[in-house]
Write an enzyme that holds these catalytic residues in place. Structure first.
Site, PDB file in Angstrom:
ATOM      1  N   LEU A  90      33.230  38.040  43.597  1.00  0.00           N
ATOM      2  CA  LEU A  90      33.800  38.244  42.137  1.00  0.00           C
ATOM      3  C   LEU A  90      35.153  38.594  42.790  1.00  0.00           C
ATOM      4  O   LEU A  90      36.275  38.880  43.673  1.00  0.00           O
ATOM      5  CB  LEU A  90      33.894  40.411  42.535  1.00  0.00           C
ATOM      6  CG  LEU A  90      31.880  40.318  41.473  1.00  0.00           C
ATOM      7  CD1 LEU A  90      32.084  41.497  41.381  1.00  0.00           C
ATOM      8  CD2 LEU A  90      32.255  39.372  40.004  1.00  0.00           C
ATOM      9  N   ASP A  91      36.172  38.251  41.630  1.00  0.00           N
ATOM     10  CA  ASP A  91      37.925  38.229  41.282  1.00  0.00           C
ATOM     11  C   ASP A  91      38.302  40.053  41.560  1.00  0.00           C
ATOM     12  O   ASP A  91      37.484  40.849  41.409  1.00  0.00           O
ATOM     13  CB  ASP A  91      38.245  37.965  40.033  1.00  0.00           C
ATOM     14  CG  ASP A  91      37.659  36.451  39.696  1.00  0.00           C
ATOM     15  OD1 ASP A  91      38.111  35.178  40.761  1.00  0.00           O
ATOM     16  OD2 ASP A  91      37.963  36.210  37.824  1.00  0.00           O
ATOM     17  N   PRO A  92      39.913  39.903  41.677  1.00  0.00           N
ATOM     18  CA  PRO A  92      39.830  41.077  42.017  1.00  0.00           C
ATOM     19  C   PRO A  92      39.918  42.007  41.235  1.00  0.00           C
ATOM     20  O   PRO A  92      39.374  43.556  41.572  1.00  0.00           O
ATOM     21  CB  PRO A  92      40.795  40.704  43.181  1.00  0.00           C
ATOM     22  CG  PRO A  92      41.194  39.172  43.713  1.00  0.00           C
ATOM     23  CD  PRO A  92      40.192  38.739  43.030  1.00  0.00           C
TER      24      PRO A  92
END
Length: 305
Positions: free
Chosen positions: A46-48
């Site tokens: 998951l992206d930040p």
């Protein structure tokens, strides 16, 4: 003399509700340290910017993480219509703007229909995909853009939950999709179709395979429980329940553990199966043929030592 690995030998799965601002690997390392585990891996980054369901596998469970990576995912997302950004999300720099004042809920819903079902999607430059061993996002940060081949993905659901009109319009959506789908690309493609551009402002994964937010713990909860959480991890095969189970006697299991094939007289479902002892204990995955032969695929290592 072999160097002793740091941490304890712990096997199982933790469902983390990843907080915003952490990379998936950063969140994973926080959990690994809190539980004091030797080995850990996540199942789908998951992206930040994103939050939500991140299954983390410990020990022997990491052998089976690929089968969780392949599972469908579900998301809640907020899309800003009328503004494109370099990264396709709120962390990037503004590239272009266009008024979204004329857009209505009905117009957006109609456009969303074009993305349902089997579609082709071009992965974003700001992604972890690699070109010649180099992550695309690193090339993007250098101002380098390379051609990416469109990939087949399936959008099972793309529903508009709420819409706020204006110069910058905001659409809150629910997405259920196959592995490899980029929600940022979906947002950008919707904006392009509507002629105003778009980027993602919020993303929350609500489901990954059989796991949803009801199974998830926050990072604060994980750190508070610490090493005591090890006894409460989900079993190694918690994400594999969709596969048929085959129970074998101890002699047959021993052969599989040694890399040998076994013949099951009464046959078995062809394809990948879960192998278990008569007690129900999971021992690994195997590939079964229609003739009843079972070949080891991924087996749990001997726990001695």
């Amino acid at each position: 003399m072999a160097r002793r690995k740091r941490g304890r030998r712990i096997d199982g799965i933790l469902i983390l509700d990843k907080p915003q601002g952490f990379s998936s690997n950063g969140a994973l390392q926080q959990c690994r340290r809190a539980i004091d585990a030797q080995k850990a891996g996540h199942t789908g980054a998951l992206d930040p910017l994103a939050t939500g369901v991140l299954p983390i596998c410990f020990g022997e469970a990491t052998k089976f993480s690929q089968y969780l990576l392949d599972a469908e995912k579900a998301y809640l997302a907020t899309i800003c219509l009328g503004e494109t950004r370099t990264t396709g999300d709120a962390e990037g720099e503004v590239l272009e703007t266009a008024s979204a004042e004329h857009l209505t809920r009905e117009r957006v819903e109609t456009a969303m229909q074009d993305f349902k079902g089997a579609i082709k999607q071009v992965p974003p430059m700001y992604s972890a995909l690699k070109k010649d061993g180099q992550p695309l996002y690193k090339l993007a940060r250098q101002g380098i853009e390379i051609e990416r081949e469109a990939r087949d993905v399936v959008i099972e659901a793309f529903d508009l939950l709420d819409f706020t009109g204006g110069e910058r319009a905001f659409a809150q959506v629910f997405v259920r999709c196959s592995k490899g789908t980029y929600i940022r690309s979906l947002a950008e493609d919707l904006g392009a179709l509507l002629g105003v551009g778009a980027h993602l402002t919020a993303l929350r994964r609500t489901q990954a395979g059989p796991f949803d937010l009801s199974h998830a713990m926050t990072l604060e909860q994980v750190q508070a429980k610490g090493q005591g959480l090890a006894a409460r991890l989900l079993p190694i095969d918690a994400g594999l329940q969709y596969l048929p189970r085959v129970s074998l006697v101890e002699q047959e299991i021993e052969k599989l553990l040694q890399g040998q094939r076994v013949n099951v007289l009464n046959g078995a479902n062809s394809g990948i199966v879960r192998v278990a002892r008569a007690s129900g204990e999971f021992v690994g995955l195997a590939r079964a043929s229609e003739e009843g032969e079972i070949a080891p695929l991924r087996m749990i290592a001997n726990q001695e030592g």
